[in-house]
Design a protein around this motif. Structure first.
Motif, PDB file in Angstrom:
ATOM      1  N   HIS A   1       0.631 -10.570  -4.588  1.00  0.00           N
ATOM      2  CA  HIS A   1      -0.734 -10.708  -5.088  1.00  0.00           C
ATOM      3  C   HIS A   1      -1.256 -12.116  -4.846  1.00  0.00           C
ATOM      4  O   HIS A   1      -2.027 -12.654  -5.632  1.00  0.00           O
ATOM      5  CB  HIS A   1      -0.763 -10.337  -6.584  1.00  0.00           C
ATOM      6  CG  HIS A   1      -2.139 -10.176  -7.143  1.00  0.00           C
ATOM      7  ND1 HIS A   1      -2.598 -10.958  -8.176  1.00  0.00           N
ATOM      8  CD2 HIS A   1      -3.152  -9.332  -6.818  1.00  0.00           C
ATOM      9  CE1 HIS A   1      -3.830 -10.605  -8.474  1.00  0.00           C
ATOM     10  NE2 HIS A   1      -4.192  -9.608  -7.661  1.00  0.00           N
TER      11      HIS A   1
ATOM     12  N   PRO B   1      -1.775  -7.063   1.388  1.00  0.00           N
ATOM     13  CA  PRO B   1      -1.068  -5.842   1.779  1.00  0.00           C
ATOM     14  C   PRO B   1       0.451  -5.942   1.794  1.00  0.00           C
ATOM     15  O   PRO B   1       1.133  -4.923   1.858  1.00  0.00           O
ATOM     16  CB  PRO B   1      -1.598  -5.564   3.183  1.00  0.00           C
ATOM     17  CG  PRO B   1      -1.995  -6.912   3.704  1.00  0.00           C
ATOM     18  CD  PRO B   1      -2.485  -7.675   2.511  1.00  0.00           C
ATOM     19  N   ARG B   2       0.996  -7.160   1.715  1.00  0.00           N
ATOM     20  CA  ARG B   2       2.446  -7.306   1.768  1.00  0.00           C
ATOM     21  C   ARG B   2       2.924  -8.239   0.660  1.00  0.00           C
ATOM     22  O   ARG B   2       2.318  -9.241   0.362  1.00  0.00           O
ATOM     23  CB  ARG B   2       2.872  -7.889   3.103  1.00  0.00           C
ATOM     24  CG  ARG B   2       2.647  -6.908   4.266  1.00  0.00           C
ATOM     25  CD  ARG B   2       3.430  -7.350   5.454  1.00  0.00           C
ATOM     26  NE  ARG B   2       3.958  -6.493   6.447  1.00  0.00           N
ATOM     27  CZ  ARG B   2       4.227  -5.205   6.436  1.00  0.00           C
ATOM     28  NH1 ARG B   2       3.999  -4.503   5.397  1.00  0.00           N
ATOM     29  NH2 ARG B   2       4.739  -4.579   7.458  1.00  0.00           N
TER      30      ARG B   2
ATOM     31  N   ASP C   1      -4.595  -5.534  -5.802  1.00  0.00           N
ATOM     32  CA  ASP C   1      -5.450  -5.913  -4.660  1.00  0.00           C
ATOM     33  C   ASP C   1      -4.742  -5.654  -3.337  1.00  0.00           C
ATOM     34  O   ASP C   1      -4.625  -6.550  -2.484  1.00  0.00           O
ATOM     35  CB  ASP C   1      -5.876  -7.385  -4.751  1.00  0.00           C
ATOM     36  CG  ASP C   1      -6.744  -7.671  -5.962  1.00  0.00           C
ATOM     37  OD1 ASP C   1      -7.642  -6.860  -6.244  1.00  0.00           O
ATOM     38  OD2 ASP C   1      -6.517  -8.702  -6.622  1.00  0.00           O
ATOM     39  N   ALA C   2      -4.263  -4.421  -3.154  1.00  0.00           N
ATOM     40  CA  ALA C   2      -3.462  -4.084  -1.968  1.00  0.00           C
ATOM     41  C   ALA C   2      -4.205  -4.299  -0.662  1.00  0.00           C
ATOM     42  O   ALA C   2      -3.590  -4.633   0.352  1.00  0.00           O
ATOM     43  CB  ALA C   2      -2.978  -2.636  -2.067  1.00  0.00           C
ATOM     44  N   ARG C   3      -5.524  -4.155  -0.656  1.00  0.00           N
ATOM     45  CA  ARG C   3      -6.277  -4.401   0.586  1.00  0.00           C
ATOM     46  C   ARG C   3      -6.283  -5.880   0.944  1.00  0.00           C
ATOM     47  O   ARG C   3      -6.169  -6.250   2.105  1.00  0.00           O
ATOM     48  CB  ARG C   3      -7.706  -3.898   0.450  1.00  0.00           C
ATOM     49  CG  ARG C   3      -7.797  -2.401   0.470  1.00  0.00           C
ATOM     50  CD  ARG C   3      -9.235  -1.950   0.483  1.00  0.00           C
ATOM     51  NE  ARG C   3      -9.301  -0.512   0.302  1.00  0.00           N
ATOM     52  CZ  ARG C   3     -10.317   0.114  -0.222  1.00  0.00           C
ATOM     53  NH1 ARG C   3     -11.377  -0.556  -0.619  1.00  0.00           N
ATOM     54  NH2 ARG C   3     -10.302   1.426  -0.344  1.00  0.00           N
ATOM     55  N   LEU C   4      -6.441  -6.714  -0.053  1.00  0.00           N
ATOM     56  CA  LEU C   4      -6.474  -8.162   0.174  1.00  0.00           C
ATOM     57  C   LEU C   4      -5.072  -8.739   0.380  1.00  0.00           C
ATOM     58  O   LEU C   4      -4.879  -9.669   1.167  1.00  0.00           O
ATOM     59  CB  LEU C   4      -7.155  -8.842  -1.017  1.00  0.00           C
ATOM     60  CG  LEU C   4      -7.440 -10.332  -0.907  1.00  0.00           C
ATOM     61  CD1 LEU C   4      -8.325 -10.639   0.304  1.00  0.00           C
ATOM     62  CD2 LEU C   4      -8.119 -10.825  -2.180  1.00  0.00           C
TER      63      LEU C   4
ATOM     64  N   LEU D   1      -2.855   0.183  -7.040  1.00  0.00           N
ATOM     65  CA  LEU D   1      -3.274  -0.494  -5.813  1.00  0.00           C
ATOM     66  C   LEU D   1      -4.523  -1.342  -6.041  1.00  0.00           C
ATOM     67  O   LEU D   1      -4.685  -2.404  -5.434  1.00  0.00           O
ATOM     68  CB  LEU D   1      -3.491   0.513  -4.685  1.00  0.00           C
ATOM     69  CG  LEU D   1      -2.231   1.264  -4.248  1.00  0.00           C
ATOM     70  CD1 LEU D   1      -2.548   2.248  -3.129  1.00  0.00           C
ATOM     71  CD2 LEU D   1      -1.129   0.306  -3.811  1.00  0.00           C
ATOM     72  N   ARG D   2      -5.398  -0.898  -6.933  1.00  0.00           N
ATOM     73  CA  ARG D   2      -6.587  -1.693  -7.276  1.00  0.00           C
ATOM     74  C   ARG D   2      -6.170  -2.962  -8.016  1.00  0.00           C
ATOM     75  O   ARG D   2      -6.632  -4.054  -7.703  1.00  0.00           O
ATOM     76  CB  ARG D   2      -7.538  -0.857  -8.130  1.00  0.00           C
ATOM     77  CG  ARG D   2      -8.860  -1.550  -8.415  1.00  0.00           C
ATOM     78  CD  ARG D   2      -9.754  -0.661  -9.272  1.00  0.00           C
ATOM     79  NE  ARG D   2      -9.320  -0.596 -10.663  1.00  0.00           N
ATOM     80  CZ  ARG D   2      -9.540  -1.556 -11.554  1.00  0.00           C
ATOM     81  NH1 ARG D   2     -10.150  -2.670 -11.220  1.00  0.00           N
ATOM     82  NH2 ARG D   2      -9.127  -1.404 -12.798  1.00  0.00           N
TER      83      ARG D   2
ATOM     84  N   GLN E   1       0.812  -1.220   0.000  1.00  0.00           N
ATOM     85  CA  GLN E   1       0.000   0.000   0.000  1.00  0.00           C
ATOM     86  C   GLN E   1       0.842   1.265   0.000  1.00  0.00           C
ATOM     87  O   GLN E   1       0.337   2.355  -0.256  1.00  0.00           O
ATOM     88  CB  GLN E   1      -0.983   0.001   1.182  1.00  0.00           C
ATOM     89  CG  GLN E   1      -0.341   0.128   2.541  1.00  0.00           C
ATOM     90  CD  GLN E   1       0.159  -1.185   3.129  1.00  0.00           C
ATOM     91  OE1 GLN E   1       0.217  -2.204   2.444  1.00  0.00           O
ATOM     92  NE2 GLN E   1       0.525  -1.157   4.396  1.00  0.00           N
ATOM     93  N   ARG E   2       2.145   1.152   0.250  1.00  0.00           N
ATOM     94  CA  ARG E   2       3.023   2.330   0.219  1.00  0.00           C
ATOM     95  C   ARG E   2       3.555   2.638  -1.177  1.00  0.00           C
ATOM     96  O   ARG E   2       4.221   3.650  -1.372  1.00  0.00           O
ATOM     97  CB  ARG E   2       4.208   2.119   1.164  1.00  0.00           C
ATOM     98  CG  ARG E   2       3.802   2.195   2.618  1.00  0.00           C
ATOM     99  CD  ARG E   2       5.010   2.439   3.457  1.00  0.00           C
ATOM    100  NE  ARG E   2       4.644   2.524   4.854  1.00  0.00           N
ATOM    101  CZ  ARG E   2       5.488   2.786   5.818  1.00  0.00           C
ATOM    102  NH1 ARG E   2       6.764   2.973   5.537  1.00  0.00           N
ATOM    103  NH2 ARG E   2       5.095   2.852   7.057  1.00  0.00           N
TER     104      ARG E   2
END
Length: 193
Positions: free
Chosen positions: A132, A105-106, A100-103, A96-97, A82-83
């Motif tokens: 991903h 994140p690392r 899938d950065a929310r799903l 980010l979409r 996310q950074r």
């Protein structure tokens, strides 16, 4: 210990005081001095995304100011996806979409093996990259140095194809980003106290 430059003092090119063999040492990555840069090509020219705040650890047998690969080094590096930013809000949001950065994140890089490339301070490295939600074997080369006692610096660059991680290359309006991305890594790590 005699400081470098004084009579009788000896410091290896690595910045580590000799004795020759320091054994297996544990290093902690300094998030303030570790970064990742992704250089993507597009139909409008290169776009550079960067992230800092990388975390992780390295375990390596250090001898004579170099990484001795007779004992395979180990490392784990975590990248906060996310950074990743290029400074353009529209491009950042699309990247980010797509990843899938929310799903996820690392992104995690785990070193499995390393071998010296002559006496150059460079090493051929092999490991796995999880990004991903997809894990793939990766290989490349890195430069390792010890600019001061207790500090390891690693620099590397590698081409990756987003499609190998099930990522559709981002597209915004008429902008098209190509799937091959140049990844540049800079890591500084300090000996664990």
């Amino acid at each position: 210990m005699i400081p470098n430059g004084e009579a009788g003092g000896h410091r290896s090119p690595s910045g580590l005081d000799d004795p020759i063999d320091r054994g297996v040492m544990s290093f902690r990555i300094d998030p303030e001095r570790a970064g990742l840069v992704l250089v993507a090509r597009s139909n409008a020219g290169p776009i550079t995304f960067g992230a800092t705040g990388l975390e992780g650890s390295i375990s390596a047998h250090v001898a004579g100011g170099e990484v001795a690969t007779t004992v395979p080094p180990a490392a784990r590096l975590e990248v906060p996806v996310q950074r990743l930013t290029c400074g353009n809000g529209l491009y950042d949001a699309e990247l980010l979409r797509r990843v899938d950065a929310r799903l996820f994140p690392r992104a995690v890089i785990e070193l499995r093996d390393a071998s010296p490339v002559g006496a150059t301070g460079r090493y051929h490295v092999e490991g796995v990259l999880t990004f991903h939600g997809v894990t793939r074997s990766v290989a490349g080369s890195v430069a390792v140095s010890f600019p001061e006692p207790g500090r390891m610096v690693i620099d590397g660059e590698q081409m990756l194809d987003m499609r190998h991680f099930e990522i559709t290359p981002p597209a915004v309006a008429i902008l098209r980003i190509y799937p091959e991305v140049r990844v540049q890594l800079h890591v500084e790590a300090d000996v664990d106290a």
